[in-house]
Structure formats: structure tokens, C-alpha cells
Design a protein around this motif. Sequence first.
Motif, PDB file in Angstrom:
ATOM      1  N   LYS A  11       0.834  -1.201   0.000  1.00 53.11           N
ATOM      2  CA  LYS A  11       0.000   0.000   0.000  1.00 53.11           C
ATOM      3  C   LYS A  11       0.873   1.257   0.000  1.00 53.11           C
ATOM      4  O   LYS A  11       0.602   2.218  -0.744  1.00 53.11           O
ATOM      5  CB  LYS A  11      -0.921   0.002   1.215  1.00 53.11           C
ATOM      6  CG  LYS A  11      -1.906   1.164   1.239  1.00 53.11           C
ATOM      7  CD  LYS A  11      -2.846   1.069   2.433  1.00 53.11           C
ATOM      8  CE  LYS A  11      -3.834   2.244   2.458  1.00 53.11           C
ATOM      9  NZ  LYS A  11      -4.739   2.171   3.626  1.00 53.11           N
ATOM     10  N   ASP A  14       2.394   1.816  -3.431  1.00 57.30           N
ATOM     11  CA  ASP A  14       1.407   2.359  -4.376  1.00 57.30           C
ATOM     12  C   ASP A  14       1.154   3.840  -4.112  1.00 57.30           C
ATOM     13  O   ASP A  14       0.995   4.632  -5.050  1.00 57.30           O
ATOM     14  CB  ASP A  14       0.090   1.576  -4.273  1.00 57.30           C
ATOM     15  CG  ASP A  14       0.217   0.153  -4.803  1.00 57.30           C
ATOM     16  OD1 ASP A  14       1.172  -0.100  -5.559  1.00 57.30           O
ATOM     17  OD2 ASP A  14      -0.629  -0.694  -4.453  1.00 57.30           O
ATOM     18  N   LEU A  15       1.127   4.216  -2.833  1.00 56.15           N
ATOM     19  CA  LEU A  15       0.899   5.623  -2.486  1.00 56.15           C
ATOM     20  C   LEU A  15       2.050   6.502  -2.972  1.00 56.15           C
ATOM     21  O   LEU A  15       1.831   7.607  -3.479  1.00 56.15           O
ATOM     22  CB  LEU A  15       0.724   5.765  -0.969  1.00 56.15           C
ATOM     23  CG  LEU A  15      -0.582   5.207  -0.388  1.00 56.15           C
ATOM     24  CD1 LEU A  15      -0.517   5.166   1.137  1.00 56.15           C
ATOM     25  CD2 LEU A  15      -1.775   6.055  -0.853  1.00 56.15           C
ATOM     26  N   ALA A  17       3.985   5.812  -5.518  1.00 55.07           N
ATOM     27  CA  ALA A  17       3.908   5.831  -6.985  1.00 55.07           C
ATOM     28  C   ALA A  17       2.866   6.824  -7.487  1.00 55.07           C
ATOM     29  O   ALA A  17       3.023   7.410  -8.560  1.00 55.07           O
ATOM     30  CB  ALA A  17       3.599   4.430  -7.510  1.00 55.07           C
ATOM     31  N   THR A  18       1.807   7.022  -6.718  1.00 53.23           N
ATOM     32  CA  THR A  18       0.737   7.944  -7.126  1.00 53.23           C
ATOM     33  C   THR A  18       0.907   9.340  -6.541  1.00 53.23           C
ATOM     34  O   THR A  18       0.023  10.185  -6.677  1.00 53.23           O
ATOM     35  CB  THR A  18      -0.641   7.377  -6.736  1.00 53.23           C
ATOM     36  OG1 THR A  18      -0.655   7.087  -5.326  1.00 53.23           O
ATOM     37  CG2 THR A  18      -0.939   6.114  -7.506  1.00 53.23           C
ATOM     38  N   GLY A  19       2.040   9.576  -5.870  1.00 50.71           N
ATOM     39  CA  GLY A  19       2.339  10.916  -5.369  1.00 50.71           C
ATOM     40  C   GLY A  19       1.686  11.276  -4.048  1.00 50.71           C
ATOM     41  O   GLY A  19       1.722  12.445  -3.641  1.00 50.71           O
ATOM     42  N   LYS A  20       1.099  10.297  -3.359  1.00 51.25           N
ATOM     43  CA  LYS A  20       0.436  10.581  -2.075  1.00 51.25           C
ATOM     44  C   LYS A  20       1.440  10.360  -0.944  1.00 51.25           C
ATOM     45  O   LYS A  20       1.370   9.385  -0.181  1.00 51.25           O
ATOM     46  CB  LYS A  20      -0.787   9.692  -1.918  1.00 51.25           C
ATOM     47  CG  LYS A  20      -1.843   9.955  -3.005  1.00 51.25           C
ATOM     48  CD  LYS A  20      -3.013   8.983  -2.899  1.00 51.25           C
ATOM     49  CE  LYS A  20      -4.039   9.251  -4.008  1.00 51.25           C
ATOM     50  NZ  LYS A  20      -5.162   8.290  -3.962  1.00 51.25           N
ATOM     51  N   SER A 202       7.376  19.459 -13.098  1.00 52.22           N
ATOM     52  CA  SER A 202       7.728  18.310 -12.260  1.00 52.22           C
ATOM     53  C   SER A 202       8.834  18.709 -11.295  1.00 52.22           C
ATOM     54  O   SER A 202       9.829  19.308 -11.712  1.00 52.22           O
ATOM     55  CB  SER A 202       8.232  17.146 -13.118  1.00 52.22           C
ATOM     56  OG  SER A 202       7.214  16.661 -13.932  1.00 52.22           O
ATOM     57  N   GLY A 220       0.064  12.505 -19.954  1.00 46.06           N
ATOM     58  CA  GLY A 220       1.159  11.945 -19.165  1.00 46.06           C
ATOM     59  C   GLY A 220       2.506  12.020 -19.851  1.00 46.06           C
ATOM     60  O   GLY A 220       3.475  11.404 -19.397  1.00 46.06           O
TER      61      GLY A 220
END
Length: 519
Positions: A11, A14-15, A17-20, A202, A220
Motif C-alpha cells: 500500500k 502504491d501511495l 507511486a501515485t504521489g500521495k 515536475s 502523461g
Amino acid sequence: MTDKLDELLVKAKDLIATGKMNDASEILDPLKNEYPLSQDIARLWCSLAMRTKRTADTLVYAAKIYAHVQGDFHKAQWAQIMGTASFILLDLSGAHTHFTCALKHLMALAKSGKIPPQKALAKRLQSDENLFATGEAENLLWKTCAELAKLDIPAFPFAGTLLGLVRNGCLLDFDKDLDIAVRMESWDACCNALEQAGWVSSPMRIEYANYRDYVHPELGITLDVCGLQARGKQIVGGFSLPGYPDDYQRVSVFPKFDLMQRSSEYGQVWFPRQPEKILTAFYGDWRTPNPNWDTVISAHNLENFTLLVRCYAYHRLVQRWLSGDLAKAWCYAHQIALKDPDNVLALRSRQWMERAMMRLNREIPVWPINQPQRRVYTRMVADLFHEGHVNFLQAARALGTHLTVCVVSDERVVENKGKLPVMQQAERAAVVAACKYVDAVMTDTPVNVTKAFMQQHGFDIYTFACASEQERLDKYKLCESLPAEMIQELTYTPGISTSNLVMRILEGAGSKEAVITSK
């Protein structure tokens, strides 16, 4: 580790990787305190910390893990993480020391007959998914350049983007980003205009004064913007860190070139008037594809192989070796050796990887020969292809490193000789293309060979052979505007010609009587 812990790590990954990053931090910070020496937790935590301005903490934590782990593979991993953290902190001497340490561990691993496990290759996008292959990325390029041009910002295709457009007539389908360049006088205006147009800046781990990354929020696609400025009779680019010493700069040098406007589907755009100048400075022999090229490290026009560039090279070399991709790692070691032939570490690394690849029956990469290119051009009929043609093409190829042959049209043969050739142009072109001395065949070029034509195609030498004095006068007349050093006449092979072969055929060559007569 427990299944619950594994789930938390997945988890958190994944966070990240998604910028969270905040959500990932809420998971990883407590786990780091609970399991301070867990490599799995430490790797993720360090990855997060280097993205959230906690790089100094990463360096301290990675050093603690490095001291704890056993075995050259794990030691190399953590030396690499320490090197990366030092690099981001712009402690280049420290980064170089850690990357060197990682390489020594990897060589020790190779000496013991082991290599890191090879990670699965990422699945290549299908052509209908690849925005560079479908043309969508190119449309975005021209749309962006046209919008900038309307604002009097002369941004133009650069680096790999320019290479694809000039060499292939379209973007390279394996490319990963768009490259544009702009003069530093327009730098701030260009960056502001891109953000107004919806491009998202970025965050970069190292903030260079003349280089910036943007991402298109819908597609993207990444856009790299490079700033160039005049320096005497040259134009320079690269990575600039004002206030730092020369060893912290990456300076790439180009000859002066001009821009011109040309039409696109989206309006007028800027484009180099002499793109070959830029490409030759950058790539050397830019016409020969090199899938292992790395723009930051491989560029021919680097003013110096500075400590900054060396750190990039070492980082990527170690990264590839740790992933088990020996071919790519070998290419980085080879590139370092090309830039610094006395670099013992790179030479030894390359040797140990070669031994490992031979042991595993893996193919050792072939790096294109690093030599000046001398491109030869000629025009010929090549009707009833014979020994004389082969001798001429062999001698023409020996004049340089690349031979292009224009097989002239049937109409041109009629104009010149008053009769059609026996073989049609397509048939003659197919035979010439099959000759081992020929690198490329063209079928539509100007009758008169001008310097502008030669420069447009990168040709250095125009060559021909003459069977008679009249033919010599005619051929020199067709290239009379070329300087003498670009013209090379070759010896004509006596005793054999297409006309001679036609006469043999008409006289019954191949019949029993003809064979007896020839004896």
C-alpha cells in the motif's frame, strides 16, 4: 514478515507511486521505528524521504543499514542509496565515493561467480498504446511549439526529438519524452507560457538553472526544456548550477546555428535551419541508431567529463548492474571508458561483466565505432550488374565509412544514352541494394550534384568512374559547383561493360557454338 506487514508495504509503495507522500509517510514512519533494521521498510522509507526533502535523514539511515547488512549484493544496494542521497544533496565527492564503493562490491560479487537477479523487463507498449508511435506525442509537440511561437518565444525541437524528426521523419517510437530548447533570453517567458498552457512542472531533485521538466496532465507525456545561450562563436547548453565550481556543471557545446519558421498543422513553428549541425555535435554519427545512447553521458559535445557527469554515469551503471541488466550496465561502463580511458574502475567493471555474460551465454553489446564518419555518394545506372560495378562500389566504399548510391531513373538513362536500360529502375535498385559494399540506395536525386545537396544529406565525397574522355567531361560538368576536395574519380574496370554483355547475348552467348568459339 507477516501478511499484514506485507500488505502495508504494498500500500505504501502504491501511495508513493501515485504521489500521495503524506499518506505513505503515515504508514512508513511508524514501521521504521518498529523495525529499524528491516531492509524492505528501509528501502521504501528512503525512497519516500528523498522525494520529501528529507534526503539528509536518508543518508544517515542508509549508512546504519549498510553497516548492518551482510554480503556484497546488499552492501552494494545501500552504498548506491547513500550515493544517490549525497548526489541529491550536491555532495558530489561523497556521491562519487559511495558509487565507487557500490561498484567494488559488485565486482567482488562477480569474482565469486554471482550476479544480481535479473528483474523482469517492463512490458513494451503496443503501438496503439504508445503515444510516440501513434503520432499523438508529435501532435502535442507541434501544438506546444506553435503556441509558444505565437507569443514570440522561439522554442524548437531538440536532442532526441530533433533526431527522430530529421533521421526518421517522425518521433522515435521508443522515446520517453519530448525535448525542446529555447534561448535563455526567453527562458522565463517560455516556462510561464507552458504553465499557462496547462503543462505541470515536475519537481526535480536537483534544480538546474537551464533545465526543467514538465508533464502533460491528460496524456502523461514528459516535456524536457533546455536553455541555450551564446558564448562567443558557440552556443552552450547542458546543466547549469550557478555559484558552484566547474566540476558541478555539465556544459555541452554547439556551433552557432540559425532558426527558421515553418508551417505545422497548428500554425508557424520554429525549427533549426541547419539541424545537422546540432545532431552532429550531439551524436557524432547521428544517422547510425544506437539504442544504448544516454544523452547526459554519451553526448559527443561535452566540454568536460566533470564530476557531475561522472556521478550520473556511475549512478546509472550501478543501478543497471544491481537490476541484473548486465548489457545496459556494460554500456555505461563502456561510455565512461570512452570519456575517461584511464578510468581503471570502469575498465575492470566492464571486464567482470563480460566474463559474467560469457558464462551465462548472454550477448555482449556492440557499441557503434566511435570514429569520424566519411559518407560517400555516387550515381550509377547499374544495368545488368557485373564485375565492373562490383569493383567500382568496393573502391567507392573504401573512400569512407558509408556509401549511398543513387540508381538513376529509366528516363535519365534514355536522356543520357538514347535507349532504355535492359532492367527497370526498381530491378536495378534491388540488385545494388544487395551489394555488400552499399549502405543505402536512393532513386530520386538531382542530376546536378551541388554542395547544398551534399550538405543536406551529410555526404563528404562524390565519386564516379569514366569509360571515356567525353564521359569524364560530362560527369565533371554535373558537379562543377563542388569544391575539388569533395570529388573523387575512380578507375574504370576495362574489358567489361553492360554494352559488352548485351553484345554477347545478341551473339548467342550461352549456346553451344558460343562456348566453343570462346575457347
